[in-house]
Design a protein around this motif. Structure first.
Motif, short mmCIF file in Angstrom:
data_model
loop_
_atom_site.label_atom_id
_atom_site.label_comp_id
_atom_site.label_asym_id
_atom_site.label_seq_id
_atom_site.Cartn_x
_atom_site.Cartn_y
_atom_site.Cartn_z
N UNK B 220 0.84 -1.20 0.00
CA UNK B 220 0.00 0.00 0.00
C UNK B 220 0.87 1.25 0.00
N UNK B 221 0.55 2.16 -0.88
CA UNK B 221 1.29 3.41 -0.96
C UNK B 221 0.32 4.58 -0.82
N UNK B 222 0.58 5.44 0.15
CA UNK B 222 -0.23 6.63 0.35
C UNK B 222 0.66 7.86 0.12
N UNK B 223 0.19 8.76 -0.67
CA UNK B 223 0.99 9.94 -1.01
C UNK B 223 0.13 11.19 -0.87
N UNK B 224 0.59 12.15 -0.08
CA UNK B 224 -0.13 13.41 0.03
C UNK B 224 0.87 14.54 -0.20
N UNK B 225 0.52 15.42 -1.07
CA UNK B 225 1.45 16.46 -1.49
C UNK B 225 0.79 17.83 -1.42
N UNK B 226 1.53 18.81 -0.92
CA UNK B 226 1.06 20.20 -0.91
C UNK B 226 2.12 21.01 -1.63
N UNK B 227 1.72 21.72 -2.68
CA UNK B 227 2.73 22.31 -3.56
C UNK B 227 3.19 23.72 -3.20
N UNK B 228 2.84 24.15 -2.01
CA UNK B 228 3.40 25.42 -1.55
C UNK B 228 2.69 26.65 -2.05
N UNK B 229 2.94 27.77 -1.39
CA UNK B 229 2.15 28.96 -1.65
C UNK B 229 2.86 30.06 -2.42
N UNK B 230 4.11 29.82 -2.84
CA UNK B 230 4.79 30.89 -3.57
C UNK B 230 4.03 31.23 -4.84
N UNK B 231 3.68 32.50 -5.00
CA UNK B 231 2.80 32.88 -6.10
C UNK B 231 3.44 32.73 -7.46
N UNK B 232 4.76 32.95 -7.54
CA UNK B 232 5.37 33.05 -8.87
C UNK B 232 6.10 31.79 -9.32
N UNK B 233 6.14 30.79 -8.49
CA UNK B 233 6.91 29.60 -8.85
C UNK B 233 6.25 28.81 -9.99
N UNK B 410 -6.54 9.02 3.10
CA UNK B 410 -6.96 7.97 4.03
C UNK B 410 -6.79 8.39 5.49
N UNK B 411 -5.63 9.01 5.81
CA UNK B 411 -5.38 9.32 7.21
C UNK B 411 -6.11 10.57 7.64
#
Lengths: 253, 431
Positions: B220-233, B410-411
């Motif tokens: 089982x693989x669980x992946x959660x990603x948040x790509x950050x808030x920098x406006x210009x990236x 899931x979590x």
């Protein structure tokens, strides 16, 4: 006290006049029933009072305890004590019933400058009120009205009414789509809220609901006006003879 | 210009763009792999707006020689996942920060840096690095991913043999206005293994990341990603997954801000009775383009795949969704579901969607839906009639709209953490 004077309303998008001079005074503690054929303007009256978009008031006024309703946003009218039980309660996927109710209760308290209820206080009150309406914990957890039966939706409306404790409640065809048992349950819920000061406007097609929620006054609406007012006996007359006689009487007068 | 001439020109431009660039140094086998990827890239050519899958997202700033500078954004807030107990690995502008990272050891898991793995004469990564990326190049070419395999300077290499309770968390920090990071992460879950991988933050002014995940039978693989808030990236990311039998793959991405994001996910279900779920929410404001491009292949029986993508757009933001389910001959009893929806908070924003189904088996259930709409007026009036103000009612309905995608996490503690960030986004909007 709800006071409607000479209310004229047309649809915003087209030149169609729906209400043509409605007059109605609802005193504290009283139950008024509004009956009438389809398309007579009963539901429009309830929508206009609660502030739904799409209608234009061309003449007349409506006040709740002296405050001009048409000067207020729908949420302000609610906070001032007006409640509309919808004929077709809206389903809101993704918003839990409990979250919805707590947001509503606390928004109104905030608008009135009162302290918000804590989660614990709210839970205690809602459990008690839900129980009386046979609304189980599961129904409170589910998204608002999603997958609810017709009866559950209407009971949920009454629960909202019980939680929000309004001054004037408008019930728009609350009996539609209900079996006899569900209707009794809903009527009991409404009767439990009658406290001598809270008033009700009950819009219905059938006398049957009025067996359970006893009105003080009955009004017959037709073609955008109230054409006849009377006591509970007027509802029986309609039940027995239909609207035809009343409408003919109106045309002849 | 003929198609062949256009292709030639694209390849010539790519050759000119990459001229003189050497692949990073490493072990002989790694150099060979990187060189091979470079050759593949030169044969494909970097994408242009003329390519079918780049019609709505202009790749020019993702492929240019130098990145467009991006102001560093100081959010002055507790970073997401901060309260979650995890093994932290930190990269700053694409460079590993040993001091800020935890000791890379754990029960049932081997963690090393890609740079170390690719410098070792013997390492399991030799048989995995770039393998899924290369497999994912057909039937749709993904040149930016090939470029990543050729030029990635670092990343994390994880081999999981047991059930790892503590998530591994890769934290990306952006501190330099012109940084340009290419990172490649490799995850291999052995039979029955379990891992939660967290990623957060903008990796650089411009970043190109690849995540390759092999999920063996029963893993089982669980992946959660948040790509950050920098406006210009700007970001181009790829996830390549290969899933065995009775296995689970779940990946969720939250994107708030960022001027340009292209997230591609390419999954292959190769064993029976497995599940692959990918989901994402994005909140876009102003000059913002977010593109989810997903390709899921069913090549086994009784597998379930879900794609749930929700976008909230305002002030002229653009959302793109290109999602495909391919059900191969023999992949009977496949259950494929795809939904992509956007909520446009004003008339200036737009959503472009291309759902695709390609089915060669005859006993499958596949559904897809794509909608674009404003806040439901009926629901809004219902809430207002109960005393809820317009702003609060709109927020409640916006979160409700996103709920189906957040349910993919899931979590519960991680889902709650993501929800908090979305609420914060809505709250900021009022200011």
């Amino acid at each position: 006290m709800l006071e409607i004077k000479n209310l004229h309303v047309k649809l915003e998008e087209e030149e169609k006049q729906i209400l043509k001079g409605v007059n109605l005074t609802v005193e504290p503690g009283k139950v008024h029933a509004i009956m009438g054929p389809n398309g007579s303007g009963k539901s429009t009256t309830s929508y206009v009072l609660s502030g739904r978009d799409g209608y234009e008031v061309t003449e007349g006024s409506a006040t709740l305890n002296g405050e001009d309703l048409f000067d207020m946003e729908p949420e302000e009218r609610a906070a001032a004590g007006l409640f509309l039980a919808f004929q077709y309660p809206v389903e809101i996927p993704g918003v839990g019933n409990m979250t919805f109710l707590r947001t509503a209760v606390n928004s109104q308290r905030k608008l009135r400058g009162e302290d918000e209820l804590t989660a614990g206080e709210f839970l205690k009150i809602i459990r008690e009120k839900a129980k009386a309406l046979k609304i189980d914990a599961e129904m409170l957890k589910r998204p608002v009205n999603v997958g609810f039966s017709g009866g559950e939706k209407k009971r949920n409306e009454i629960l909202q009414m019980a939680m929000l404790e309004p001054k004037v409640c408008i019930l728009d065809e609350t009996d539609s789509g209900l079996d006899v048992d569900a209707m009794k349950l809903v009527a009991e819920g409404v009767n439990a809220l009658r406290d001598g000061t809270r008033s009700f406007v009950v819009i219905t097609h059938y006398q049957r609901l009025l067996d359970h929620i006893k009105p003080d006054y009955v009004h017959i609406m037709s073609n955008g006006r109230i054409i006849k007012s009377g006591g509970p006996e007027l509802a029986l007359e309609v039940e027995n003879n239909g609207y035809a006689d009343l409408l003919a009487e109106q045309e002849n007068s | 210009m003929t198609r062949a001439q256009m292709k030639q020109r694209k390849c010539d431009d790519t050759a000119a763009r990459l001229d003189g660039l050497a692949v990073p140094s490493g072990a002989a086998w790694a150099t060979e792999l990187r060189q091979h990827s470079l050759t593949r890239l030169l044969e494909m050519g970097l994408p242009t707006k003329r390519d079918e899958y780049w019609r709505w997202t202009d790749p020019a700033t993702l492929t240019s020689a130098a990145p467009t500078s991006a102001e560093v954004f100081d959010a002055a807030e507790v970073p997401i996942f901060d309260a979650i107990e995890r093994l932290k690995i930190v990269f700053v502008d694409g460079v590993f920060d040993a001091a800020a990272s935890d000791d890379l050891t754990g029960e049932g898991v081997e963690v090393s840096l890609l740079n170390d793995a690719l410098s070792a004469d013997i390492h399991w990564a030799k048989d995995s690095y770039g393998v899924l990326e290369q497999a994912g190049q057909t039937p749709v070419e993904r040149p930016i991913a090939a470029m990543n395999t050729a030029f990635a300077t670092d990343g994390v290499v994880i081999r999981v043999t047991g059930k790892v309770a503590q998530p591994i968390s890769i934290i990306y920090k952006h501190t330099d206005e012109t940084s340009d990071a290419i990172l490649h992460n490799l995850v291999k879950l052995e039979e029955g293994a379990e891992l939660t991988l967290l990623e957060n933050g903008p990796a650089a002014a411009r970043y190109n990341t690849v995540l390759e995940v092999e999920v063996a039978d029963g893993a089982s693989f669980h992946h959660v990603r948040a790509q950050g808030r920098d406006h210009e990236r700007r970001a181009a990311t790829h996830i390549f997954g290969r899933i065995g039998a009775n296995a689970l793959f779940k990946s969720f991405t939250m994107t708030a801000n960022g001027i340009l994001t292209r997230n591609e996910v390419v999954l292959e279900l190769l064993g029976d009775d497995s599940q692959a779920h990918v989901g994402g929410v994005c909140m876009g404001d102003g000059t913002f383009l977010h593109d989810d491009t997903v390709f899921i292949t069913h090549d086994a029986e009784r597998c379930e795949s879900r794609q749930v993508f929700k976008k909230v757009l305002r002030n002229g933001a653009t959302g793109v969704f290109q999602g495909k389910i391919l059900v191969k001959d023999g992949a009977q009893k496949t259950d494929g579901y795809q939904i992509s929806q956007s909520l446009l908070l004003d008339d200036d924003s737009q959503f472009l969607a291309k759902p695709e189904l390609e089915i060669y088996a005859d006993d499958v259930v596949c559904s897809h839906g794509s909608t674009t709409g404003a806040i439901d007026e009926e629901a809004l009036f219902y809430l207002k009639s109960r005393g809820v103000g317009t702003q609060e009612a709109t927020d409640l309905l916006t979160l409700a709209f996103l709920a189906e995608a957040i349910d993919e996490i899931a979590r519960e503690d991680i889902a709650a953490n993501v929800l908090e960030r979305l609420e914060a986004w809505l709250a900021r909007r009022k200011g």
